[in-house]
Design an enzyme around this catalytic site. Sequence first.
Site, mmCIF file in Angstrom:
data_model
loop_
_atom_site.group_PDB
_atom_site.id
_atom_site.type_symbol
_atom_site.label_atom_id
_atom_site.label_comp_id
_atom_site.label_asym_id
_atom_site.label_seq_id
_atom_site.Cartn_x
_atom_site.Cartn_y
_atom_site.Cartn_z
ATOM 1 N N LYS A 175 -13.218 20.398 6.330
ATOM 2 C CA LYS A 175 -14.297 21.066 6.299
ATOM 3 C C LYS A 175 -14.136 22.515 5.502
ATOM 4 C CE LYS A 175 -12.079 22.723 10.016
ATOM 5 N NZ LYS A 175 -11.716 23.266 11.790
ATOM 6 N N THR A 206 -17.892 35.085 13.079
ATOM 7 C CA THR A 206 -17.469 33.471 13.839
ATOM 8 C C THR A 206 -15.862 33.072 14.100
ATOM 9 O OG1 THR A 206 -16.525 33.721 11.050
ATOM 10 C CG2 THR A 206 -18.524 33.215 11.052
ATOM 11 N N GLY A 208 -13.928 31.330 16.810
ATOM 12 C CA GLY A 208 -13.553 30.558 17.235
ATOM 13 C C GLY A 208 -14.694 29.223 16.650
ATOM 14 N N THR A 209 -14.921 29.718 14.831
ATOM 15 C CA THR A 209 -15.749 27.933 14.611
ATOM 16 C C THR A 209 -15.009 26.937 14.543
ATOM 17 O OG1 THR A 209 -16.395 30.515 13.062
ATOM 18 C CG2 THR A 209 -17.316 27.520 12.276
ATOM 19 N N GLY A 210 -13.763 27.428 14.391
ATOM 20 C CA GLY A 210 -13.259 25.641 14.451
ATOM 21 C C GLY A 210 -13.091 24.762 15.571
ATOM 22 N N CYS A 211 -12.102 25.632 16.341
ATOM 23 C CA CYS A 211 -11.826 24.796 17.608
ATOM 24 C C CYS A 211 -13.953 24.390 18.123
ATOM 25 C CB CYS A 211 -11.567 26.508 18.388
ATOM 26 S SG CYS A 211 -10.225 26.739 18.602
#
Length: 266
Positions: A175, A206, A208-211
């Site tokens: 990412k 932003t 919580g983007t990865g989860c």
Amino acid sequence: MSAPPRVLTVAGSDSGGGAGIQADLKTMLALGVHGMSVLTAVTAQNSLGVQGAWELPVRAVRAQYRSVVDDIGVQAVKTGMLASAELVEAVAELIGATDAPAVVDPVGVSKHGDPLLAASALDSVRTRLLPVATVATPNLDEVAQLTGVRVESEDQLRQAADAVLEYGPRWVLIKGGHLSGDAVDLLTDGRREHWLRAPRHDNRHTHGTGCTLASAIAAQLAKGRSVPEAVAAAKDYVTGAIAAGFALGGGIGPVDHGWALTRGGR
């Protein structure tokens, strides 16, 4: 009526509701799958950061996992915060014995820079967890933690992907959201490359983007999509969620997990 596809998240709780188990279950609901959970840790967390974290005993994590998988079954598993080497190794063993694709989000630090994985657990992530991953989804900080490769430009994403693939995941999604310019990610299995680009939205909220991205990939895999199809659909979903992110509390607000339900389309 038949049940929708079932996805299991193995992760920590975010009391602020923007990341972790809470983000995973919201994402799964928005994408039309049945979300189930194995709680690995509890955090005291809000828009300003993580004020405390307490991991659960390994036996509690094992019991939750077996309870769900042995009775209900799963079409995909997603991992997030695992906190310690003991939990990483236990979860890797459980996933390795489960006949379902696994999306591994090797969470190391929170959005605010708070550590969510003990330094002593990094080797267990490399040698036990990544080898059972269908897709690993590290961000650039996590790549550096795991491999020592520091990415400062898009040209270095291939080097990062190769370094992570050395540990055995079938696919890796590097990412590149921390780079400047468009949000560029690289998905590869070492032979095929898929470059995913999206415009960068001027929105600081932003959390919580990865989860959210990892859960969206798991949801799409549970529906029977191939890895490239699942990742592309998940990228579209999370891009919309980032664009719709909203202020909450005094710090960084969450992405909007429900944007696809309230604004049309999935």
